[in-house]
Design a protein around this motif. Sequence first.
Motif, PDB file in Angstrom:
ATOM      1  N   GLY A 121       0.815  -1.208   0.000  1.00 24.88           N
ATOM      2  CA  GLY A 121       0.000   0.000   0.000  1.00 24.88           C
ATOM      3  C   GLY A 121       0.847   1.256   0.000  1.00 24.88           C
ATOM      4  O   GLY A 121       0.517   2.246  -0.670  1.00 24.88           O
ATOM      5  N   GLN A 122       1.966   1.221   0.718  1.00 24.73           N
ATOM      6  CA  GLN A 122       2.850   2.390   0.749  1.00 24.73           C
ATOM      7  C   GLN A 122       3.451   2.661  -0.631  1.00 24.73           C
ATOM      8  O   GLN A 122       3.644   3.815  -1.024  1.00 24.73           O
ATOM      9  N   MET A 123       3.728   1.582  -1.369  1.00 21.31           N
ATOM     10  CA  MET A 123       4.260   1.747  -2.724  1.00 21.31           C
ATOM     11  C   MET A 123       3.248   2.446  -3.634  1.00 21.31           C
ATOM     12  O   MET A 123       3.630   3.121  -4.586  1.00 21.31           O
ATOM     13  N   TYR A 124       1.960   2.276  -3.329  1.00 19.69           N
ATOM     14  CA  TYR A 124       0.934   2.907  -4.150  1.00 19.69           C
ATOM     15  C   TYR A 124       1.068   4.427  -4.163  1.00 19.69           C
ATOM     16  O   TYR A 124       0.672   5.070  -5.141  1.00 19.69           O
ATOM     17  N   VAL A 125       1.619   4.991  -3.083  1.00 22.09           N
ATOM     18  CA  VAL A 125       1.771   6.451  -3.027  1.00 22.09           C
ATOM     19  C   VAL A 125       3.224   6.898  -3.209  1.00 22.09           C
ATOM     20  O   VAL A 125       3.480   8.018  -3.649  1.00 22.09           O
ATOM     21  N   ASP A 126       4.164   6.017  -2.865  1.00 19.79           N
ATOM     22  CA  ASP A 126       5.578   6.386  -3.008  1.00 19.79           C
ATOM     23  C   ASP A 126       6.031   6.362  -4.461  1.00 19.79           C
ATOM     24  O   ASP A 126       6.926   7.120  -4.848  1.00 19.79           O
ATOM     25  N   ASP A 127       5.461   5.473  -5.243  1.00 24.71           N
ATOM     26  CA  ASP A 127       5.837   5.320  -6.654  1.00 24.71           C
ATOM     27  C   ASP A 127       4.738   5.934  -7.515  1.00 24.71           C
ATOM     28  O   ASP A 127       3.619   5.425  -7.564  1.00 24.71           O
ATOM     29  N   GLN A 128       5.061   7.026  -8.196  1.00 22.76           N
ATOM     30  CA  GLN A 128       4.055   7.745  -8.981  1.00 22.76           C
ATOM     31  C   GLN A 128       3.476   6.912 -10.112  1.00 22.76           C
ATOM     32  O   GLN A 128       2.368   7.174 -10.586  1.00 22.76           O
ATOM     33  N   ARG A 129       4.207   5.911 -10.551  1.00 26.84           N
ATOM     34  CA  ARG A 129       3.671   5.038 -11.593  1.00 26.84           C
ATOM     35  C   ARG A 129       2.475   4.251 -11.068  1.00 26.84           C
ATOM     36  O   ARG A 129       1.460   4.103 -11.747  1.00 26.84           O
ATOM     37  N   PHE A 130       2.611   3.746  -9.827  1.00 26.36           N
ATOM     38  CA  PHE A 130       1.494   3.046  -9.209  1.00 26.36           C
ATOM     39  C   PHE A 130       0.330   4.016  -8.986  1.00 26.36           C
ATOM     40  O   PHE A 130      -0.830   3.686  -9.263  1.00 26.36           O
ATOM     41  N   THR A 131       0.657   5.186  -8.454  1.00 27.00           N
ATOM     42  CA  THR A 131      -0.381   6.174  -8.153  1.00 27.00           C
ATOM     43  C   THR A 131      -1.188   6.516  -9.391  1.00 27.00           C
ATOM     44  O   THR A 131      -2.426   6.524  -9.377  1.00 27.00           O
ATOM     45  N   LYS A 132      -0.490   6.785 -10.478  1.00 30.88           N
ATOM     46  CA  LYS A 132      -1.165   7.159 -11.722  1.00 30.88           C
ATOM     47  C   LYS A 132      -2.051   6.027 -12.218  1.00 30.88           C
ATOM     48  O   LYS A 132      -3.182   6.255 -12.680  1.00 30.88           O
ATOM     49  N   ASN A 133      -1.557   4.803 -12.138  1.00 27.54           N
ATOM     50  CA  ASN A 133      -2.302   3.652 -12.621  1.00 27.54           C
ATOM     51  C   ASN A 133      -3.574   3.419 -11.798  1.00 27.54           C
ATOM     52  O   ASN A 133      -4.666   3.234 -12.338  1.00 27.54           O
ATOM     53  N   ILE A 134      -3.432   3.463 -10.483  1.00 24.92           N
ATOM     54  CA  ILE A 134      -4.563   3.207  -9.589  1.00 24.92           C
ATOM     55  C   ILE A 134      -5.575   4.341  -9.645  1.00 24.92           C
ATOM     56  O   ILE A 134      -6.792   4.111  -9.641  1.00 24.92           O
ATOM     57  N   ASP A 135      -5.089   5.567  -9.719  1.00 28.82           N
ATOM     58  CA  ASP A 135      -5.998   6.718  -9.711  1.00 28.82           C
ATOM     59  C   ASP A 135      -6.810   6.849 -10.993  1.00 28.82           C
ATOM     60  O   ASP A 135      -7.675   7.726 -11.089  1.00 28.82           O
ATOM     61  N   GLN A 136      -6.550   5.980 -11.959  1.00 25.64           N
ATOM     62  CA  GLN A 136      -7.409   5.962 -13.133  1.00 25.64           C
ATOM     63  C   GLN A 136      -8.832   5.541 -12.746  1.00 25.64           C
ATOM     64  O   GLN A 136      -9.790   5.894 -13.423  1.00 25.64           O
ATOM     65  N   TYR A 137      -8.939   4.811 -11.642  1.00 29.70           N
ATOM     66  CA  TYR A 137     -10.263   4.413 -11.163  1.00 29.70           C
ATOM     67  C   TYR A 137     -10.959   5.561 -10.422  1.00 29.70           C
ATOM     68  O   TYR A 137     -12.179   5.537 -10.259  1.00 29.70           O
ATOM     69  N   GLY A 138     -10.163   6.518  -9.944  1.00 29.59           N
ATOM     70  CA  GLY A 138     -10.730   7.650  -9.222  1.00 29.59           C
ATOM     71  C   GLY A 138      -9.628   8.419  -8.527  1.00 29.59           C
ATOM     72  O   GLY A 138      -8.748   7.813  -7.899  1.00 29.59           O
ATOM     73  N   ASP A 139      -9.636   9.739  -8.650  1.00 29.41           N
ATOM     74  CA  ASP A 139      -8.597  10.558  -8.019  1.00 29.41           C
ATOM     75  C   ASP A 139      -8.542  10.307  -6.514  1.00 29.41           C
ATOM     76  O   ASP A 139      -9.570  10.329  -5.825  1.00 29.41           O
ATOM     77  N   GLY A 140      -7.335  10.070  -6.030  1.00 29.42           N
ATOM     78  CA  GLY A 140      -7.145   9.857  -4.601  1.00 29.42           C
ATOM     79  C   GLY A 140      -7.301   8.414  -4.155  1.00 29.42           C
ATOM     80  O   GLY A 140      -7.137   8.108  -2.963  1.00 29.42           O
TER      81      GLY A 140
END
Length: 245
Positions: free
Chosen positions: A208-227
């Motif tokens: 879960g921490q990688m989801y926010v530490d790595d912008q690649r993960f963040t961008k991919n996941i946030d496609q479902y919804g910002d934040g």
Amino acid sequence: MAMKVKELAGLVGISVRTLHYYDEIGLLSPEETTDSGYRLYSNENLEMLQQILFFRELDMPLKEIKQMISSTSFDKQEALRQHQKMLLEKRSQLDKLINTVDKSIKHMKGEIQMTDKEKFEGFDFSQNPYEEEARERWGDKAVDESKAKVAGMSKDAQKIVSDIYIKLASIRNASPESEEAQKAIKEWYDCLNNNFGTYSPEAFKGLGQMYVDDQRFTKNIDQYGDGLAKFMCDAMGHFADANKN
């Protein structure tokens, strides 16, 4: 006619450093190196570089590319046919995503109404864009076992993954510690353990921490919804702390 590394880099549009690196790892070595140290690339080298870049365009790790093209059974023409097939599949997915974007714009303007399912048509998480990095961090065995599980997933299991993301996106503005959020994030925890490997609560929190530490993960996941990435990180952290052995 042989080409120097700088000429080849300019022709292809990649960096000289990339070509040097390919040479260092034995992926693409020049046909000849002069006494002065100049790397000279042949027409055959150019053809092989094209193959490599096709594989890279499909997100294949360099290690796997090297194993494939070094095999005595490697067939260039058959490889090109496979490239064509996979690129057509990729284009089809992009067409679906473009259509989803177009419909989303019309939905926001009030011109049409989209169902929740329609909002996520075209997204494909069956391929992991971080596989090469995962292999470096956790080793080939762990990644291969995870991929085998993914390959063996039924359509029902794939739908479960999609449904969990959609559910989490729909409640991402709630408290990550709420009963609703924790119930949904437990579904994600169970899904990962049932389909992608073995995750302890601590490993789940680290993911879960990688989801926010790595912008690649963040961008991919946030496609479902910002934040959503931040919400999942906080929810996974709370879940892990509450379920420590």
